[in-house]
Write an enzyme that holds these catalytic residues in place. Structure first.
Site, PDB file in Angstrom:
ATOM      1  CG  ASP A   1      20.165 -19.008  72.549  1.00  0.00           C
ATOM      2  OD1 ASP A   1      18.601 -18.510  72.851  1.00  0.00           O
ATOM      3  OD2 ASP A   1      20.730 -18.806  73.342  1.00  0.00           O
TER       4      ASP A   1
ATOM      5  CD  GLU B   1      18.604 -11.176  72.283  1.00  0.00           C
ATOM      6  OE1 GLU B   1      18.911 -10.726  72.486  1.00  0.00           O
ATOM      7  OE2 GLU B   1      17.898 -12.190  72.619  1.00  0.00           O
TER       8      GLU B   1
END
Length: 546
Positions: A45, A213
């Site tokens: 991420d 997301e």
């Protein structure tokens, strides 16, 4: 005398930045091109901020401590680990003691605003946190709880031209019992609290955009942009959403997918606009047991849509490049995050992390040329041991060799090398009576509490003992080696560091909870009611497979 002075100088002097180059993975080809991944380690991420000629990257760290790694680059290809923004994960009641695997720091964003670096992240059990610093190398201020609540993840702020601040985020189904939506809310001007309720601005439910997301919030030429992944971690793709208002309505297009490449699930990362007018995108690829590694792709604008990677003849969905020209930069330095460690400094190397909030009785650096890892009271499953000293795997293939000395004060104290994940294996030296044994400890489904299987490999006579009877200990000096190739781990050991004997059973690596498998050290004592023993770690060398 000169040799002694030089040794002392080396011991207490921090090496100059940019001196380390990995022997097992370097993305810079040295000819103006690079290969992906630019970080072949589990920096999941990723998010990046550009400040002049400098780029700073952070990533998820979950329960691992220290957290929020900070990496620096001058060209988006060569990266150096320069510190961490989080010394401890809040609260201590959750992140001290037994490791809280998979909890903690999820999908941070890093921004530069009014002379300060700010990092926001969502803790799915606590809410949204923020830390800030004037210098990305630190010190970082203690974390502030910005929004309290469960399920809020993947948070990114956006300061608008008029000074108003907005925050975008995703939602964790495991906590909120809903997901696949992106929401926006307004914050106060300094981004320290919400002043409005969240608004759903994109809904991926019931479409191929399920599990949308990881949103990142930007503004360009009067357009508000939300870049977010959808479709799942391993099989998904990258979306770009645009609108004239931060609350939408947003149009959406798919702008990056695997296509005919081997780069599965290319998504969730950082759009970077450089001072040279170029646009780039750093994203992760999930490589299973090796974790989520970081790729770099060029961004081409087409009809005011960002096409990431190779531009198609029709449409807007690009494919990842495996190799490409480097971004424009004034830097020619080649550098990689450190892996090998001689433990010659009176501090722990930045590459090392614990499974839980650190306490001194886990272990301590020394000024004596080694790191001391104390035996920790535990059971027969290392998943619950907080003082495992671990680092990310640096490549698909590598060899790790450690020079160790186990100082044992009581029977059954042990220490050695470990490859840690939901399944793990360890090659350890264990005290039995007045000698030692070499054994492999392998655990399947460690996260479910299963016990390890122990295989005796060799008897080892002690190599030394204390000179007096006070808290008497016997010693075992040994070299332990782990060779990794295509997800398979094989062990070897040596008495002199020159001739190695292969031993044990090959082991298939498995990822941890939201992280890749990690390599490092374990020191434990089952009883935990005696004087601690310890593992003195003299060296840890990462090389090509031997």
């Amino acid at each position: 005398m000169n040799k002694i002075l030089c040794a002392l100088l080396l011991m207490f002097t921090v090496p100059a930045a940019g001196q380390y180059r990995s022997k097992v993975w370097c993305a810079d080809n040295g000819d103006g091109t690079y290969v992906n991944p630019v970080l072949n380690a589990d920096y999941s991420d990723p998010d990046v901020v550009a400040v002049g000629d400098d780029y700073y990257l952070t990533s998820s760290s979950f329960n691992c401590v220290p957290g929020l790694p900070i990496l620096h680059s001058r060209d988006l290809v060569n990266w150096e680990l320069i510190g961490h923004a989080l010394d401890r994960v809040w609260p201590d009641s959750l992140f001290s003691g037994a490791p809280a695997h998979g909890k903690g720091v999820w999908a941070p964003s890093i921004r530069y605003y009014k002379g300060e670096y700010l990092i926001y992240w969502g803790d799915p059990d606590q809410g949204v946190f923020m830390v800030k610093a004037k210098n990305p190398r630190g010190p970082w201020e203690p974390p502030v709880l910005v929004i309290r609540g469960k399920g809020i993840i993947d948070t990114t702020p956006l300061w608008d031209d008029d000074g108003r601040c907005y925050m975008v985020n995703g939602w964790a189904n495991s906590r909120s019992r809903f997901a696949s939506v992106i929401t926006v809310r307004e914050m106060n001007a300094d981004g320290t609290r919400a002043i409005s309720d969240p608004v759903i601005v994109f809904d991926g439910n019931g479409t191929e955009n399920r599990t949308c997301e990881g949103p990142k919030f930007y503004k360009r030429d009067g357009w508000y942009w939300i870049w977010c992944p959808a479709g799942g971690v391993t099989s998904g793709f990258q979306l770009a959403l645009r609108a004239r208002s931060p609350y939408g309505p947003y149009e959406a297009k798919k702008v990056l997918a695997q296509g005919n490449t081997t780069v599965n699930g290319p998504h969730q990362g950082a759009w970077v606009h450089t001072k040279y007018g170029e646009d780039w995108f750093l994203h992760f690829q999930d490589k299973g047991a090796y974790g989520r590694v970081v790729h770099l792709q060029p961004v081409t604008w087409k009809d005011n849509w960002p096409v990431i990677g190779r531009v198609p003849r029709q449409g807007y969905c690009g494919e990842p490049y495996l190799s490409y020209r480097k971004p424009k930069s004034v830097s020619s330095q080649i550098v990689t995050p450190e892996e090998t460690d001689a433990f010659d400094l009176p501090r722990l190397g930045l590459q090392w992390q614990w499974q839980s909030n650190y306490e001194p009785w886990f272990g301590m650096p020394t000024s004596l040329g080694f790191f001391r890892l104390f035996t920790f009271k535990g059971n027969d499953n290392f998943w619950f041991t907080p003082n495992l000293l671990l680092q990310k795997t640096p490549s698909d293939s590598f060899t790790a060799t450690a020079k160790l000395k186990l100082i044992s004060k009581e029977n059954n104290q042990l220490g050695g090398l470990i490859m840690m994940g939901k399944d793990y294996t360890a090659l350890v030296v264990k005290r039995v009576g007045e000698g030692f044994v070499l054994q492999q400890m392998t655990c399947k489904d460690a996260d479910k509490g299963h016990a390890a299987t122990v295989t005796l490999l060799a008897d080892l006579p002690k190599t030394g003992q204390d000179d007096n009877d006070y808290q008497f200990a016997i010693h075992e000096e040994i070299y332990l080696r782990m060779r990794v190739d295509k997800g398979i781990v094989r062990f070897a050991f040596s008495r002199n560091g020159k001739q190695f004997t292969e031993t044990g059973t090959p082991f298939t690596m498995r990822e941890g909870k939201w992280i890749g498998a990690k390599i490092g050290f374990v020191a434990q004592e089952p009883q935990g009611n005696s004087n601690r023993g310890w593992l003195d770690i003299d060296r840890f060398d990462i090389t090509n497979n031997l």
